[in-house]
Design an enzyme around this catalytic site. Structure first.
Site, PDB file in Angstrom:
ATOM      1  N   PHE A   1     -13.152 -36.425  -6.194  1.00  0.00           N
ATOM      2  CA  PHE A   1     -12.354 -37.610  -5.879  1.00  0.00           C
ATOM      3  C   PHE A   1     -11.410 -37.814  -7.045  1.00  0.00           C
ATOM      4  O   PHE A   1     -11.837 -37.997  -8.186  1.00  0.00           O
ATOM      5  CB  PHE A   1     -13.227 -38.865  -5.723  1.00  0.00           C
ATOM      6  CG  PHE A   1     -12.415 -40.143  -5.585  1.00  0.00           C
ATOM      7  CD1 PHE A   1     -12.284 -40.753  -4.352  1.00  0.00           C
ATOM      8  CD2 PHE A   1     -11.780 -40.721  -6.678  1.00  0.00           C
ATOM      9  CE1 PHE A   1     -11.533 -41.923  -4.218  1.00  0.00           C
ATOM     10  CE2 PHE A   1     -11.024 -41.877  -6.552  1.00  0.00           C
ATOM     11  CZ  PHE A   1     -10.908 -42.477  -5.314  1.00  0.00           C
ATOM     12  N   GLU A   2     -10.128 -37.792  -6.760  1.00  0.00           N
ATOM     13  CA  GLU A   2      -9.150 -38.160  -7.759  1.00  0.00           C
ATOM     14  C   GLU A   2      -7.875 -38.593  -7.053  1.00  0.00           C
ATOM     15  O   GLU A   2      -7.523 -38.067  -5.995  1.00  0.00           O
ATOM     16  CB  GLU A   2      -8.862 -37.019  -8.751  1.00  0.00           C
ATOM     17  CG  GLU A   2      -8.329 -35.743  -8.153  1.00  0.00           C
ATOM     18  CD  GLU A   2      -8.107 -34.645  -9.200  1.00  0.00           C
ATOM     19  OE1 GLU A   2      -8.503 -34.818 -10.368  1.00  0.00           O
ATOM     20  OE2 GLU A   2      -7.532 -33.603  -8.832  1.00  0.00           O
ATOM     21  N   ILE A   3      -7.239 -39.585  -7.612  1.00  0.00           N
ATOM     22  CA  ILE A   3      -5.929 -40.038  -7.155  1.00  0.00           C
ATOM     23  C   ILE A   3      -4.989 -39.880  -8.343  1.00  0.00           C
ATOM     24  O   ILE A   3      -5.255 -40.428  -9.419  1.00  0.00           O
ATOM     25  CB  ILE A   3      -5.951 -41.493  -6.675  1.00  0.00           C
ATOM     26  CG1 ILE A   3      -6.908 -41.659  -5.488  1.00  0.00           C
ATOM     27  CG2 ILE A   3      -4.542 -41.961  -6.293  1.00  0.00           C
ATOM     28  CD1 ILE A   3      -7.052 -43.086  -4.992  1.00  0.00           C
TER      29      ILE A   3
ATOM     30  N   TYR B   1      -3.583 -41.591 -13.189  1.00  0.00           N
ATOM     31  CA  TYR B   1      -4.754 -40.858 -12.716  1.00  0.00           C
ATOM     32  C   TYR B   1      -5.898 -41.840 -12.505  1.00  0.00           C
ATOM     33  O   TYR B   1      -6.112 -42.747 -13.325  1.00  0.00           O
ATOM     34  CB  TYR B   1      -5.170 -39.805 -13.740  1.00  0.00           C
ATOM     35  CG  TYR B   1      -6.293 -38.896 -13.271  1.00  0.00           C
ATOM     36  CD1 TYR B   1      -6.028 -37.721 -12.578  1.00  0.00           C
ATOM     37  CD2 TYR B   1      -7.630 -39.219 -13.531  1.00  0.00           C
ATOM     38  CE1 TYR B   1      -7.050 -36.888 -12.159  1.00  0.00           C
ATOM     39  CE2 TYR B   1      -8.655 -38.389 -13.112  1.00  0.00           C
ATOM     40  CZ  TYR B   1      -8.360 -37.226 -12.423  1.00  0.00           C
ATOM     41  OH  TYR B   1      -9.377 -36.410 -11.993  1.00  0.00           O
TER      42      TYR B   1
END
Length: 501
Positions: free
Chosen positions: A313-315, A188
Protein backbone atom coordinates in the site's frame (compact mmCIF):
# COMPACT_ATOMS: atom_id res chain seq x y z
CA UNK A 1 6.44 0.00 27.16
CA UNK A 2 4.39 -1.34 24.24
CA UNK A 3 2.92 -3.96 26.59
CA UNK A 4 2.09 -1.37 29.23
CA UNK A 5 0.55 1.11 26.78
CA UNK A 6 0.07 -0.42 23.30
CA UNK A 7 0.97 1.86 20.41
CA UNK A 8 -2.59 1.65 19.08
CA UNK A 9 -3.79 3.29 22.31
CA UNK A 10 -1.50 6.27 21.98
CA UNK A 11 -2.23 9.42 19.97
CA UNK A 12 0.07 9.88 16.96
CA UNK A 13 0.05 13.31 15.38
CA UNK A 14 1.89 16.60 15.34
CA UNK A 15 2.34 19.80 13.40
CA UNK A 16 4.60 17.81 11.07
CA UNK A 17 1.99 15.16 10.23
CA UNK A 18 -1.51 14.17 11.36
CA UNK A 19 -4.50 12.43 9.81
CA UNK A 20 -6.25 14.55 7.20
CA UNK A 21 -9.60 13.86 8.86
CA UNK A 22 -10.36 12.28 12.22
CA UNK A 23 -13.66 10.56 11.49
CA UNK A 24 -16.03 11.02 8.58
CA UNK A 25 -16.77 13.73 6.06
CA UNK A 26 -19.75 13.77 3.73
CA UNK A 27 -18.35 11.83 0.73
CA UNK A 28 -21.17 12.93 -1.56
CA UNK A 29 -20.22 16.53 -0.89
CA UNK A 30 -16.48 15.79 -1.18
CA UNK A 31 -17.09 14.08 -4.52
CA UNK A 32 -18.32 17.35 -6.02
CA UNK A 33 -14.77 18.73 -5.87
CA UNK A 34 -12.26 18.37 -8.76
CA UNK A 35 -10.28 15.15 -9.04
CA UNK A 36 -6.52 14.75 -9.10
CA UNK A 37 -4.65 13.27 -12.06
CA UNK A 38 -4.44 9.89 -10.33
CA UNK A 39 -5.33 6.23 -10.60
CA UNK A 40 -5.16 2.90 -8.79
CA UNK A 41 -2.40 0.73 -10.23
CA UNK A 42 -2.43 -3.06 -9.94
CA UNK A 43 0.26 -5.50 -11.11
CA UNK A 44 -1.39 -8.92 -11.45
CA UNK A 45 -1.46 -12.18 -13.36
CA UNK A 46 -4.53 -13.62 -15.06
CA UNK A 47 -4.53 -16.39 -12.45
CA UNK A 48 -4.99 -13.80 -9.68
CA UNK A 49 -8.42 -12.67 -10.90
CA UNK A 50 -10.26 -13.73 -7.73
CA UNK A 51 -7.79 -11.86 -5.52
CA UNK A 52 -7.99 -8.79 -7.76
CA UNK A 53 -11.80 -8.79 -7.63
CA UNK A 54 -11.70 -9.10 -3.84
CA UNK A 55 -9.45 -6.02 -3.59
CA UNK A 56 -11.63 -4.07 -6.02
CA UNK A 57 -14.81 -4.86 -4.09
CA UNK A 58 -13.23 -3.73 -0.83
CA UNK A 59 -11.76 -0.47 -2.13
CA UNK A 60 -14.83 0.42 -4.19
CA UNK A 61 -17.08 -0.13 -1.16
CA UNK A 62 -14.95 1.88 1.24
CA UNK A 63 -13.77 4.68 -1.07
CA UNK A 64 -14.16 4.66 -4.81
CA UNK A 65 -17.94 4.33 -5.01
CA UNK A 66 -17.96 8.07 -4.27
CA UNK A 67 -14.82 9.26 -6.09
CA UNK A 68 -14.73 6.97 -9.16
CA UNK A 69 -10.98 7.13 -9.80
CA UNK A 70 -9.72 5.05 -12.77
CA UNK A 71 -7.98 1.67 -12.46
CA UNK A 72 -4.84 0.58 -14.33
CA UNK A 73 -3.90 -3.10 -14.55
CA UNK A 74 -0.44 -4.27 -15.61
CA UNK A 75 0.76 -7.78 -16.45
CA UNK A 76 3.89 -9.29 -18.00
CA UNK A 77 1.47 -11.24 -20.23
CA UNK A 78 -1.65 -10.19 -22.14
CA UNK A 79 -4.79 -10.08 -20.00
CA UNK A 80 -7.52 -12.54 -20.93
CA UNK A 81 -10.98 -11.38 -22.00
CA UNK A 82 -12.41 -12.98 -18.87
CA UNK A 83 -10.09 -10.95 -16.66
CA UNK A 84 -10.96 -7.72 -18.44
CA UNK A 85 -14.72 -8.30 -18.42
CA UNK A 86 -14.85 -9.26 -14.75
CA UNK A 87 -12.77 -6.28 -13.67
CA UNK A 88 -14.75 -3.76 -15.73
CA UNK A 89 -17.98 -5.01 -14.19
CA UNK A 90 -16.64 -4.44 -10.66
CA UNK A 91 -15.26 -0.90 -10.95
CA UNK A 92 -16.97 2.50 -10.90
CA UNK A 93 -14.15 4.29 -12.73
CA UNK A 94 -12.54 3.85 -16.13
CA UNK A 95 -10.28 0.84 -16.61
CA UNK A 96 -7.14 0.43 -18.72
CA UNK A 97 -4.98 -2.66 -19.26
CA UNK A 98 -1.30 -2.72 -20.15
CA UNK A 99 1.50 -5.22 -20.76
CA UNK A 100 4.96 -4.86 -19.27
CA UNK A 101 7.64 -5.08 -22.01
CA UNK A 102 9.96 -8.06 -21.57
CA UNK A 103 12.99 -5.77 -21.49
CA UNK A 104 11.51 -4.07 -18.40
CA UNK A 105 10.44 -7.29 -16.73
CA UNK A 106 13.47 -9.56 -17.02
CA UNK A 107 16.75 -8.91 -15.22
CA UNK A 108 19.53 -8.25 -17.80
CA UNK A 109 21.65 -11.06 -16.33
CA UNK A 110 19.00 -13.57 -17.43
CA UNK A 111 20.25 -13.00 -20.98
CA UNK A 112 23.80 -11.77 -20.38
CA UNK A 113 24.86 -14.43 -17.88
CA UNK A 114 22.02 -16.94 -17.35
CA UNK A 115 24.18 -19.37 -15.36
CA UNK A 116 25.18 -16.62 -12.91
CA UNK A 117 21.53 -15.61 -12.56
CA UNK A 118 20.19 -19.13 -11.99
CA UNK A 119 22.92 -20.06 -9.52
CA UNK A 120 22.29 -16.91 -7.49
CA UNK A 121 18.56 -17.67 -7.34
CA UNK A 122 19.09 -21.33 -6.42
CA UNK A 123 21.62 -20.41 -3.72
CA UNK A 124 19.05 -18.17 -2.02
CA UNK A 125 16.58 -21.03 -2.07
CA UNK A 126 19.17 -23.30 -0.44
CA UNK A 127 19.57 -20.76 2.36
CA UNK A 128 15.82 -20.52 2.90
CA UNK A 129 15.49 -16.82 2.02
CA UNK A 130 11.81 -15.91 1.70
CA UNK A 131 10.88 -15.78 -2.01
CA UNK A 132 14.61 -15.86 -2.80
CA UNK A 133 14.28 -18.94 -5.04
CA UNK A 134 11.47 -17.39 -7.13
CA UNK A 135 12.78 -15.59 -10.26
CA UNK A 136 9.38 -13.94 -10.79
CA UNK A 137 9.55 -12.32 -7.36
CA UNK A 138 12.95 -10.80 -8.11
CA UNK A 139 11.58 -9.49 -11.41
CA UNK A 140 8.55 -7.96 -9.70
CA UNK A 141 10.65 -6.19 -7.05
CA UNK A 142 13.02 -4.82 -9.69
CA UNK A 143 10.10 -3.65 -11.86
CA UNK A 144 8.42 -1.84 -8.96
CA UNK A 145 11.77 -0.34 -7.96
CA UNK A 146 12.77 1.08 -11.31
CA UNK A 147 10.34 0.77 -14.21
CA UNK A 148 6.81 0.78 -12.84
CA UNK A 149 6.68 4.59 -13.10
CA UNK A 150 7.83 4.60 -16.72
CA UNK A 151 4.99 2.48 -18.09
CA UNK A 152 3.05 4.53 -20.62
CA UNK A 153 -0.20 4.13 -18.63
CA UNK A 154 1.43 5.37 -15.42
CA UNK A 155 3.99 7.99 -16.43
CA UNK A 156 1.43 10.68 -17.28
CA UNK A 157 -0.21 10.46 -13.85
CA UNK A 158 0.58 12.91 -11.08
CA UNK A 159 -0.38 10.36 -8.42
CA UNK A 160 -0.73 6.59 -8.10
CA UNK A 161 -2.32 4.38 -5.44
CA UNK A 162 -0.76 0.93 -5.47
CA UNK A 163 -3.20 -1.94 -4.87
CA UNK A 164 -2.30 -5.62 -4.48
CA UNK A 165 -4.54 -8.61 -5.17
CA UNK A 166 -6.39 -9.99 -2.14
CA UNK A 167 -6.22 -7.03 0.25
CA UNK A 168 -8.92 -5.71 2.58
CA UNK A 169 -9.89 -2.24 3.74
CA UNK A 170 -11.68 -1.90 7.09
CA UNK A 171 -12.71 1.78 7.20
CA UNK A 172 -14.58 4.20 4.96
CA UNK A 173 -12.36 6.83 3.36
CA UNK A 174 -14.66 9.81 2.87
CA UNK A 175 -12.13 12.35 1.59
CA UNK A 176 -9.85 12.40 -1.45
CA UNK A 177 -6.35 11.31 -0.33
CA UNK A 178 -4.73 12.65 -3.51
CA UNK A 179 -6.18 16.15 -3.11
CA UNK A 180 -5.38 16.21 0.61
CA UNK A 181 -1.78 15.27 -0.08
CA UNK A 182 -1.56 18.04 -2.66
CA UNK A 183 -3.01 20.53 -0.19
CA UNK A 184 -0.58 19.51 2.59
CA UNK A 185 2.55 19.26 0.39
CA UNK A 186 2.82 15.51 0.94
CA UNK A 187 4.54 13.34 -1.66
CA UNK A 188 4.29 9.83 -0.22
CA UNK A 189 1.82 8.08 2.07
CA UNK A 190 1.85 4.73 3.91
CA UNK A 191 -0.27 2.66 6.31
CA UNK A 192 2.22 0.10 7.68
CA UNK A 193 5.87 0.59 8.63
CA UNK A 194 7.76 -2.56 9.62
CA UNK A 195 11.23 -4.11 9.73
CA UNK A 196 12.74 -6.01 6.81
CA UNK A 197 14.27 -9.48 7.04
CA UNK A 198 18.02 -8.85 7.23
CA UNK A 199 18.99 -11.82 5.06
CA UNK A 200 17.08 -10.39 2.10
CA UNK A 201 19.05 -7.11 2.03
CA UNK A 202 22.48 -7.69 3.60
CA UNK A 203 24.22 -5.12 1.37
CA UNK A 204 21.42 -2.76 0.33
CA UNK A 205 22.10 -0.21 3.05
CA UNK A 206 25.85 0.03 2.53
CA UNK A 207 25.28 0.30 -1.24
CA UNK A 208 22.83 3.13 -0.62
CA UNK A 209 25.20 4.95 1.74
CA UNK A 210 27.97 4.57 -0.84
CA UNK A 211 25.68 6.19 -3.42
CA UNK A 212 24.86 9.07 -1.07
CA UNK A 213 28.55 9.69 -0.34
CA UNK A 214 29.56 9.43 -3.99
CA UNK A 215 26.97 12.07 -4.93
CA UNK A 216 27.49 14.32 -1.86
CA UNK A 217 23.83 14.00 -0.85
CA UNK A 218 22.97 15.97 2.26
CA UNK A 219 20.67 13.57 4.09
CA UNK A 220 17.42 15.13 5.37
CA UNK A 221 15.69 14.44 8.70
CA UNK A 222 13.74 11.47 7.26
CA UNK A 223 17.01 9.51 6.94
CA UNK A 224 16.82 8.89 10.70
CA UNK A 225 13.67 6.81 10.13
CA UNK A 226 15.85 4.12 8.56
CA UNK A 227 19.36 4.62 9.91
CA UNK A 228 20.88 4.26 13.35
CA UNK A 229 23.36 7.09 13.68
CA UNK A 230 26.16 5.54 15.71
CA UNK A 231 28.11 8.79 15.80
CA UNK A 232 28.37 9.65 19.50
CA UNK A 233 31.14 12.20 19.11
CA UNK A 234 32.48 14.25 16.23
CA UNK A 235 36.01 15.53 15.86
CA UNK A 236 39.50 14.89 14.52
CA UNK A 237 39.75 11.49 16.21
CA UNK A 238 36.13 10.33 15.86
CA UNK A 239 37.20 7.36 13.71
CA UNK A 240 38.90 5.94 16.80
CA UNK A 241 35.60 5.68 18.67
CA UNK A 242 33.51 3.87 16.06
CA UNK A 243 33.56 0.62 17.99
CA UNK A 244 31.70 2.07 21.00
CA UNK A 245 28.00 1.26 21.31
CA UNK A 246 26.87 3.84 23.87
CA UNK A 247 28.03 6.79 25.93
CA UNK A 248 29.17 4.63 28.84
CA UNK A 249 31.60 2.88 26.51
CA UNK A 250 32.60 6.24 25.04
CA UNK A 251 33.60 7.72 28.40
CA UNK A 252 35.47 4.55 29.35
CA UNK A 253 37.42 4.60 26.10
CA UNK A 254 38.12 8.34 26.38
CA UNK A 255 39.46 7.83 29.89
CA UNK A 256 41.80 5.13 28.62
CA UNK A 257 43.09 7.32 25.82
CA UNK A 258 43.65 10.52 27.82
CA UNK A 259 47.13 9.44 29.07
CA UNK A 260 48.05 8.76 25.42
CA UNK A 261 46.93 12.27 24.45
CA UNK A 262 48.94 13.61 27.39
CA UNK A 263 52.05 11.80 26.09
CA UNK A 264 51.46 13.10 22.56
CA UNK A 265 51.05 16.63 23.89
CA UNK A 266 54.33 16.24 25.80
CA UNK A 267 56.17 15.03 22.67
CA UNK A 268 54.86 18.01 20.68
CA UNK A 269 55.89 20.63 23.27
CA UNK A 270 59.26 19.11 24.30
CA UNK A 271 58.45 19.73 27.95
CA UNK A 272 60.70 18.24 30.60
CA UNK A 273 59.41 15.04 32.17
CA UNK A 274 56.35 12.91 31.57
CA UNK A 275 54.51 10.65 33.98
CA UNK A 276 55.24 6.95 33.75
CA UNK A 277 51.62 5.93 33.15
CA UNK A 278 51.33 8.08 30.03
CA UNK A 279 54.58 6.66 28.69
CA UNK A 280 53.30 3.12 29.26
CA UNK A 281 50.04 3.86 27.40
CA UNK A 282 52.03 5.41 24.53
CA UNK A 283 54.26 2.32 24.34
CA UNK A 284 51.21 0.00 24.28
CA UNK A 285 49.65 2.04 21.51
CA UNK A 286 52.75 2.03 19.30
CA UNK A 287 52.94 -1.76 19.73
CA UNK A 288 49.43 -2.13 18.34
CA UNK A 289 47.54 -2.53 21.59
CA UNK A 290 45.45 0.59 21.04
CA UNK A 291 44.31 0.01 17.48
CA UNK A 292 40.56 0.12 16.88
CA UNK A 293 38.62 -2.74 15.34
CA UNK A 294 35.56 -1.38 13.56
CA UNK A 295 32.60 -3.82 13.56
CA UNK A 296 31.83 -5.27 10.12
CA UNK A 297 28.10 -4.49 10.29
CA UNK A 298 28.63 -0.74 10.33
CA UNK A 299 29.20 1.47 7.31
CA UNK A 300 30.37 5.07 7.59
CA UNK A 301 29.30 5.05 11.26
CA UNK A 302 25.72 4.23 10.23
CA UNK A 303 23.66 1.09 10.62
CA UNK A 304 20.40 0.08 8.92
CA UNK A 305 17.58 -0.31 11.46
CA UNK A 306 15.65 -2.41 8.84
CA UNK A 307 12.58 -0.14 8.97
CA UNK A 308 10.67 0.47 5.74
CA UNK A 309 7.26 1.50 4.48
CA UNK A 310 5.32 -1.59 3.39
CA UNK A 311 4.87 -0.64 -0.25
CA UNK A 312 2.02 -3.02 -1.10
CA UNK A 313 0.00 0.00 0.00
CA UNK A 314 1.45 3.31 -1.02
CA UNK A 315 0.10 6.56 -2.40
CA UNK A 316 2.75 8.67 -4.04
CA UNK A 317 3.74 11.18 -6.65
CA UNK A 318 4.99 9.59 -9.84
CA UNK A 319 7.46 12.42 -10.48
CA UNK A 320 9.26 11.55 -7.26
CA UNK A 321 10.32 8.23 -8.79
CA UNK A 322 10.67 9.63 -12.30
CA UNK A 323 13.21 12.21 -11.13
CA UNK A 324 16.83 12.08 -12.23
CA UNK A 325 18.03 11.61 -8.66
CA UNK A 326 15.87 8.53 -8.17
CA UNK A 327 16.72 7.08 -11.58
CA UNK A 328 20.43 7.53 -10.87
CA UNK A 329 19.99 5.77 -7.53
CA UNK A 330 18.12 2.87 -9.13
CA UNK A 331 20.74 2.39 -11.83
CA UNK A 332 23.48 2.44 -9.17
CA UNK A 333 21.64 -0.39 -7.41
CA UNK A 334 21.13 -2.20 -10.71
CA UNK A 335 24.87 -2.23 -11.38
CA UNK A 336 25.48 -3.99 -8.05
CA UNK A 337 23.37 -7.01 -9.14
CA UNK A 338 21.54 -6.92 -5.82
CA UNK A 339 18.17 -7.55 -7.47
CA UNK A 340 19.13 -11.18 -8.02
CA UNK A 341 22.33 -11.87 -6.07
CA UNK A 342 20.30 -10.79 -3.05
CA UNK A 343 16.52 -10.49 -2.71
CA UNK A 344 16.11 -6.74 -2.58
CA UNK A 345 12.49 -5.66 -2.26
CA UNK A 346 11.01 -2.47 -3.67
CA UNK A 347 9.75 -1.51 -0.19
CA UNK A 348 13.17 -0.90 1.43
CA UNK A 349 14.45 0.64 -1.80
CA UNK A 350 11.57 3.12 -1.98
CA UNK A 351 12.01 3.85 1.72
CA UNK A 352 15.75 4.49 1.61
CA UNK A 353 15.23 6.71 -1.44
CA UNK A 354 12.63 8.71 0.49
CA UNK A 355 15.13 8.96 3.33
CA UNK A 356 17.64 10.53 0.93
CA UNK A 357 15.34 12.79 -1.06
CA UNK A 358 12.36 13.87 1.11
CA UNK A 359 11.92 15.63 4.42
CA UNK A 360 9.77 13.73 6.90
CA UNK A 361 7.17 16.48 6.67
CA UNK A 362 6.59 15.42 3.03
CA UNK A 363 5.59 11.90 4.10
CA UNK A 364 2.16 11.03 5.50
CA UNK A 365 1.00 8.26 7.81
CA UNK A 366 -2.56 7.24 6.83
CA UNK A 367 -3.34 6.08 10.34
CA UNK A 368 -7.08 6.42 9.69
CA UNK A 369 -7.04 3.86 6.84
CA UNK A 370 -7.68 0.28 7.96
CA UNK A 371 -5.78 -2.17 5.76
CA UNK A 372 -4.79 -5.84 5.58
CA UNK A 373 -2.31 -7.61 3.31
CA UNK A 374 -1.28 -11.19 3.96
CA UNK A 375 -1.06 -11.71 7.74
CA UNK A 376 -0.36 -8.08 8.67
CA UNK A 377 -3.08 -5.57 9.31
CA UNK A 378 -3.71 -2.10 10.67
CA UNK A 379 -7.16 -1.15 11.89
CA UNK A 380 -7.61 2.12 13.81
CA UNK A 381 -10.15 2.88 16.49
CA UNK A 382 -13.07 4.97 15.31
CA UNK A 383 -13.25 8.71 15.89
CA UNK A 384 -16.20 10.13 17.76
CA UNK A 385 -16.92 12.14 14.59
CA UNK A 386 -19.09 9.68 12.66
CA UNK A 387 -21.74 10.18 9.96
CA UNK A 388 -24.42 7.88 8.60
CA UNK A 389 -23.42 5.87 5.54
CA UNK A 390 -24.64 7.24 2.17
CA UNK A 391 -24.28 5.21 -1.00
CA UNK A 392 -22.52 6.66 -4.04
CA UNK A 393 -24.50 7.05 -7.30
CA UNK A 394 -22.11 4.78 -9.26
CA UNK A 395 -21.68 2.05 -6.66
CA UNK A 396 -21.45 -1.39 -8.29
CA UNK A 397 -22.72 -3.34 -5.24
CA UNK A 398 -19.92 -5.87 -5.16
CA UNK A 399 -21.00 -7.07 -1.72
CA UNK A 400 -24.10 -9.06 -0.82
CA UNK A 401 -26.80 -7.59 1.45
CA UNK A 402 -25.44 -9.63 4.34
CA UNK A 403 -21.97 -8.23 3.77
CA UNK A 404 -23.31 -4.68 3.48
CA UNK A 405 -25.16 -5.11 6.79
CA UNK A 406 -21.88 -6.27 8.34
CA UNK A 407 -20.08 -3.05 7.36
CA UNK A 408 -22.92 -0.84 8.60
CA UNK A 409 -22.39 -2.16 12.14
CA UNK A 410 -19.08 -0.40 12.70
CA UNK A 411 -17.05 -0.41 15.93
CA UNK A 412 -17.90 1.98 18.76
CA UNK A 413 -15.35 4.76 19.37
CA UNK A 414 -13.13 4.31 22.45
CA UNK A 415 -13.65 6.36 25.58
CA UNK A 416 -10.33 8.15 25.00
CA UNK A 417 -11.31 10.78 22.43
CA UNK A 418 -7.71 11.42 21.35
CA UNK A 419 -7.13 7.87 20.11
CA UNK A 420 -9.81 7.29 17.49
CA UNK A 421 -9.18 8.43 13.91
CA UNK A 422 -11.22 6.07 11.72
CA UNK A 423 -14.47 6.52 9.84
CA UNK A 424 -16.95 3.64 10.23
CA UNK A 425 -14.15 1.10 10.82
CA UNK A 426 -14.98 -2.49 11.63
CA UNK A 427 -11.93 -4.45 12.72
CA UNK A 428 -11.85 -8.25 12.37
CA UNK A 429 -12.75 -10.25 15.50
CA UNK A 430 -9.26 -11.81 15.54
CA UNK A 431 -7.53 -8.51 14.81
CA UNK A 432 -3.83 -8.34 15.70
CA UNK A 433 -2.78 -4.70 15.39
CA UNK A 434 0.58 -4.34 13.64
CA UNK A 435 1.27 -1.06 15.49
CA UNK A 436 1.64 -3.11 18.68
CA UNK A 437 4.08 -5.61 17.21
CA UNK A 438 7.80 -5.57 17.96
CA UNK A 439 8.37 -5.61 14.19
CA UNK A 440 6.52 -2.32 13.73
CA UNK A 441 8.41 0.96 13.27
CA UNK A 442 5.44 3.26 13.91
CA UNK A 443 6.74 4.12 17.39
CA UNK A 444 9.91 5.45 15.72
CA UNK A 445 7.76 7.44 13.29
CA UNK A 446 5.82 8.94 16.21
CA UNK A 447 9.00 9.84 18.09
CA UNK A 448 10.63 11.39 15.04
CA UNK A 449 7.57 13.52 14.25
CA UNK A 450 6.85 14.64 17.83
CA UNK A 451 6.56 18.40 18.26
CA UNK A 452 8.77 18.31 21.37
CA UNK A 453 11.58 16.32 19.78
CA UNK A 454 14.98 17.99 19.71
CA UNK A 455 17.59 17.06 17.09
CA UNK A 456 20.35 14.76 18.26
CA UNK A 457 23.70 16.46 18.86
CA UNK A 458 27.12 14.84 18.76
CA UNK A 459 29.68 15.41 21.48
CA UNK A 460 32.44 17.89 20.55
CA UNK A 461 35.29 15.38 20.63
CA UNK A 462 38.13 17.88 20.09
CA UNK A 463 36.99 20.08 23.00
CA UNK A 464 36.25 17.10 25.26
CA UNK A 465 39.61 15.43 24.64
CA UNK A 466 41.43 18.71 25.36
CA UNK A 467 39.45 19.33 28.56
CA UNK A 468 39.94 15.71 29.69
CA UNK A 469 43.71 16.00 29.28
CA UNK A 470 43.62 19.17 31.39
CA UNK A 471 41.72 17.26 34.08
CA UNK A 472 44.33 14.49 33.95
CA UNK A 473 47.22 16.95 34.21
CA UNK A 474 45.52 18.64 37.15
CA UNK A 475 45.29 15.26 38.86
CA UNK A 476 48.96 14.51 38.10
CA UNK A 477 50.03 17.80 39.69
CA UNK A 478 48.83 16.35 43.00
CA UNK A 479 49.45 12.66 42.35
CA UNK A 480 52.44 12.46 39.96
CA UNK A 481 53.10 8.74 40.55
CA UNK A 482 49.50 7.51 40.49
CA UNK A 483 48.36 8.26 36.95
CA UNK A 484 46.85 4.78 36.50
CA UNK A 485 44.36 5.52 39.28
CA UNK A 486 42.93 8.59 37.58
CA UNK A 487 39.30 8.41 36.46
CA UNK A 488 36.64 10.78 35.22
CA UNK A 489 34.17 11.59 37.98
CA UNK A 490 30.43 11.83 37.47
CA UNK A 491 30.70 15.63 37.74
CA UNK A 492 33.50 15.64 35.17
CA UNK A 493 31.35 13.69 32.68
CA UNK A 494 28.35 15.91 33.34
CA UNK A 495 30.41 19.02 32.54
CA UNK A 496 32.04 17.50 29.46
CA UNK A 497 28.66 16.43 28.07
CA UNK A 498 27.76 20.09 27.67
CA UNK A 499 30.25 20.40 24.77
CA UNK A 500 28.32 19.45 21.62
CA UNK A 501 28.34 20.17 17.89
Amino acid sequence: MLKAVPMSERPVGSRMDSVFESGCRDPLEEAQKPRANAAFVVLARNSELDGVLSSIRSLERHFNQWFNYPWIFLNDEVFTDEFKDEVKAATSGKVRFGTVPAVRWHVPAENDDPLFFSEAIEEQGDRGIMYGSMPAYHRMCRFYSGYFFDHYLVRKLDWYWRVEPDVDFFCDITYDPFKEMEAHNKKYGFTIMIKELINTVPNLFRTTVAYAKKNDIKLPDSWSLFSKDLEIARGTNDHLYRDVKDKDQFWKKLQGRVPLYRAMRWSDTNEDGIDSHSLKVLADYTNGGGLTNVPADRFDNLEYNLCHFWSNFEIGRTDLFQSKQYRDYFHFLEESNGFFVERWGDAPIHSLALGMFLNQSEIHYFRDIGYRHSTLEHCPANSINQRPYSEGPRYRHGYSKQEEDYWLKFDSPPSDKDIGTGCRCRCPDDHQEIENSGSSCVSLWAMMSDDERTPKKALDLDRIESEAVNLYEKYLSKHPENGEEWALSGDDIKRLEQFTV
